[in-house]
Design a protein around this motif. Structure first.
Motif, mmCIF file in Angstrom:
data_model
loop_
_atom_site.group_PDB
_atom_site.id
_atom_site.type_symbol
_atom_site.label_atom_id
_atom_site.label_comp_id
_atom_site.label_asym_id
_atom_site.label_seq_id
_atom_site.Cartn_x
_atom_site.Cartn_y
_atom_site.Cartn_z
ATOM 1 N N VAL A 1 55.134 39.267 12.964
ATOM 2 C CA VAL A 1 55.074 38.539 14.238
ATOM 3 C C VAL A 1 56.211 37.527 14.306
ATOM 4 N N LYS A 2 56.415 36.782 13.243
ATOM 5 C CA LYS A 2 57.480 35.775 13.223
ATOM 6 C C LYS A 2 58.856 36.427 13.337
ATOM 7 N N GLU A 3 59.020 37.590 12.705
ATOM 8 C CA GLU A 3 60.296 38.306 12.787
ATOM 9 C C GLU A 3 60.595 38.708 14.227
ATOM 10 N N ILE A 4 59.583 39.196 14.917
ATOM 11 C CA ILE A 4 59.773 39.626 16.311
ATOM 12 C C ILE A 4 60.087 38.420 17.198
ATOM 13 N N ILE A 5 59.373 37.326 16.984
ATOM 14 C CA ILE A 5 59.651 36.113 17.760
ATOM 15 C C ILE A 5 61.088 35.662 17.534
ATOM 16 N N ASN A 6 61.494 35.608 16.278
ATOM 17 C CA ASN A 6 62.846 35.133 15.944
ATOM 18 C C ASN A 6 63.938 36.078 16.433
ATOM 19 N N SER A 7 63.584 37.346 16.646
ATOM 20 C CA SER A 7 64.572 38.312 17.144
ATOM 21 C C SER A 7 64.886 38.100 18.614
ATOM 22 N N GLY A 8 64.007 37.373 19.326
ATOM 23 C CA GLY A 8 64.194 37.132 20.755
ATOM 24 C C GLY A 8 63.623 38.218 21.642
ATOM 25 N N GLU A 9 62.941 39.210 21.049
ATOM 26 C CA GLU A 9 62.444 40.343 21.833
ATOM 27 C C GLU A 9 61.461 39.926 22.920
ATOM 28 N N ILE A 10 60.609 38.932 22.646
ATOM 29 C CA ILE A 10 59.655 38.505 23.681
ATOM 30 C C ILE A 10 60.124 37.231 24.386
ATOM 31 N N GLY A 11 61.375 36.868 24.175
ATOM 32 C CA GLY A 11 61.937 35.700 24.841
ATOM 33 C C GLY A 11 61.467 34.392 24.235
ATOM 34 N N THR A 12 61.443 33.355 25.044
ATOM 35 C CA THR A 12 61.009 32.038 24.596
ATOM 36 C C THR A 12 59.487 31.959 24.631
ATOM 37 N N VAL A 13 58.886 31.597 23.518
ATOM 38 C CA VAL A 13 57.425 31.524 23.452
ATOM 39 C C VAL A 13 56.916 30.370 24.315
ATOM 40 N N LYS A 14 55.940 30.682 25.157
ATOM 41 C CA LYS A 14 55.361 29.675 26.044
ATOM 42 C C LYS A 14 53.884 29.412 25.772
ATOM 43 N N GLN A 15 53.198 30.406 25.191
ATOM 44 C CA GLN A 15 51.760 30.229 24.991
ATOM 45 C C GLN A 15 51.272 31.100 23.837
ATOM 46 N N MET A 16 50.230 30.604 23.148
ATOM 47 C CA MET A 16 49.534 31.399 22.131
ATOM 48 C C MET A 16 48.048 31.219 22.328
ATOM 49 N N ASN A 17 47.312 32.321 22.254
ATOM 50 C CA ASN A 17 45.863 32.293 22.398
ATOM 51 C C ASN A 17 45.241 32.921 21.153
ATOM 52 N N SER A 18 44.247 32.268 20.593
ATOM 53 C CA SER A 18 43.627 32.754 19.365
ATOM 54 C C SER A 18 42.107 32.682 19.487
ATOM 55 N N ALA A 19 41.419 33.706 18.982
ATOM 56 C CA ALA A 19 39.957 33.728 19.082
ATOM 57 C C ALA A 19 39.340 34.326 17.829
ATOM 58 N N PHE A 20 38.284 33.683 17.352
ATOM 59 C CA PHE A 20 37.516 34.208 16.229
ATOM 60 C C PHE A 20 36.050 33.935 16.543
ATOM 61 N N THR A 21 35.308 34.988 16.865
ATOM 62 C CA THR A 21 33.910 34.849 17.253
ATOM 63 C C THR A 21 33.074 35.938 16.590
ATOM 64 N N TYR A 22 31.784 35.660 16.448
ATOM 65 C CA TYR A 22 30.855 36.671 15.949
ATOM 66 C C TYR A 22 29.434 36.243 16.296
ATOM 67 N N LEU A 23 28.502 37.146 16.052
ATOM 68 C CA LEU A 23 27.100 36.871 16.354
ATOM 69 C C LEU A 23 26.353 36.517 15.079
ATOM 70 N N LEU A 24 25.839 35.298 15.015
ATOM 71 C CA LEU A 24 25.049 34.832 13.885
ATOM 72 C C LEU A 24 23.584 34.795 14.312
ATOM 73 N N ASP A 25 22.701 35.154 13.407
ATOM 74 C CA ASP A 25 21.274 35.047 13.690
ATOM 75 C C ASP A 25 20.912 33.565 13.746
ATOM 76 N N LEU A 26 20.750 33.051 14.930
ATOM 77 C CA LEU A 26 20.520 31.617 15.112
ATOM 78 C C LEU A 26 19.092 31.197 14.778
ATOM 79 N N THR A 27 18.244 32.161 14.444
ATOM 80 C CA THR A 27 16.862 31.835 14.061
ATOM 81 C C THR A 27 16.702 31.783 12.542
ATOM 82 N N ALA A 28 17.707 32.225 11.807
ATOM 83 C CA ALA A 28 17.613 32.284 10.349
ATOM 84 C C ALA A 28 18.109 30.983 9.713
#
Length: 331
Positions: A135-162
């Motif tokens: 990912v860093k190599e592609i960014i540094n190559s300029g292929e996607i231009g100037t970075v303006k935003q990054m979105n990150s998500a980590f979610t899952y379903l936990l048994d909230l009754t346990a």
């Protein structure tokens, strides 16, 4: 010259048995020598994984002169105590994420490790998968231009009754500590910047008082924005995207490609079309080999430790924002 590191594990937590102990056994420069547990069944775990020594207390393991390094998968609220104890006993330390409950704790832990001449690393295993380097190599190559935003998500379903430590506020439970820390870590790592401010909103469970869901926005220099989402009550997602002026990069299995046989997929979208790149790696083994090698070769891990502190400072700001219900500066 010593060729491998003897490891001990403080606690027979699920992550230790499912991922890290097997990774130590797969590593080419590490041996699993001992396990200890003050509540679990260390002898049973020792037999299951063919571990030579089983201790019924953490102190016994830490005073074993044959052990070079320890892995600490204990609840978040216990990290500082046992990192300090391990350091005072001359053991190098791989500590589960998040390293501490706040940046002050992290600073104190790292100071003791430095004073005792032992190495410390926070166990963000995801970063050892090659897809992120790409990912860093592609960014540094300029292929996607100037970075303006990054979105990150980590979610899952936990048994909230346990009964689960992730639902125990006193032990450092909640989605931000559990998985949100990955989102923040990845944003700081990929953007290679520190945010100026953060604004978070969340769903706080009335009974447990832990955050079940947190959504945050970070503002960076040069008008760069990042968003993240962590949750214990949403359909499983673990991905991020980097958006530039000419295109974007999507990582579909950003943090747990090991659940897909170690396969990560990178998607690049530009005006010229869409392409995929696939990578297969053993990120847990790579983490163990990296840390063991740092010990063997006496390498400096200061950059990694500084990233730990930066990550904790952002998390401090996220908790302040949740509490104050407004945007706050990252101190």
């Amino acid at each position: 010259m010593k060729q491998s590191i003897n490891w001990g594990v403080l606690g027979d937590a699920g992550i230790a048995k499912k991922a890290v102990i097997p990774a130590i056994k797969r590593a080419n420069n590490a041996n699993i020598l001992a396990i200890s547990s003050q509540k679990g069944a260390p002898k049973q775990t020792a037999v299951e994984f063919n571990i030579p020594k089983a201790y019924s207390s953490y102190e016994e393991l830490l005073t074993d002169p044959e052990i070079d390094a320890v892995y600490i998968p204990l609840p978040n609220a216990l990290h500082k105590k046992w990192v300090v104890e391990a350091a005072l006993n001359g053991k190098h330390i791989l500590c589960e994420k998040p390293a501490a409950l706040n940046s002050k704790e992290a600073e104190e832990m790292l100071a003791v490790c430095d004073q005792q001449g032992v190495k410390f690393m926070e166990a963000f295993m995801y970063q050892f998968h090659p897809q992120h380097t790409r990912v860093k190599e592609i960014i540094n190559s300029g292929e996607i231009g100037t970075v303006k935003q990054m979105n990150s998500a980590f979610t899952y379903l936990l048994d909230l009754t346990a009964k689960n430590i992730r639902l125990n506020a006193q032990l450092g439970g909640g989605s931000l500590y559990d998985v949100g820390c990955y989102c923040i870590h990845s944003i700081l790592s990929i953007l290679e910047m520190e945010p100026l401010s953060v604004y978070c909103r969340g769903n706080i469970d009335e009974e447990s008082q832990v955050d079940l869901t947190v959504q945050g926005t970070m503002t960076f220099p040069d008008q760069v924005i990042a968003t993240f989402s962590s949750s214990l009550e949403q359909y499983p997602v673990n991905q991020y995207e980097v958006i530039g002026t000419k295109g974007k990069i999507i990582i579909t299995q950003a943090f747990r490609p090991d659940k897909q046989g170690g396969e990560g997929k990178l998607i690049v979208v530009t005006q010229d079309g869409t392409r995929e790149e696939n990578f297969v790696a053993d990120q847990y083994r790579a983490q163990i080999e990296h840390f063991s090698n740092a010990i063997l070769k006496e390498e400096n891990l200061n950059e990694s430790n500084q990233h730990t502190l930066k990550n904790m400072r952002v998390m401090d700001a996220c908790f302040r924002s949740l509490c104050e219900k407004k945007s706050v500066e990252v101190l």
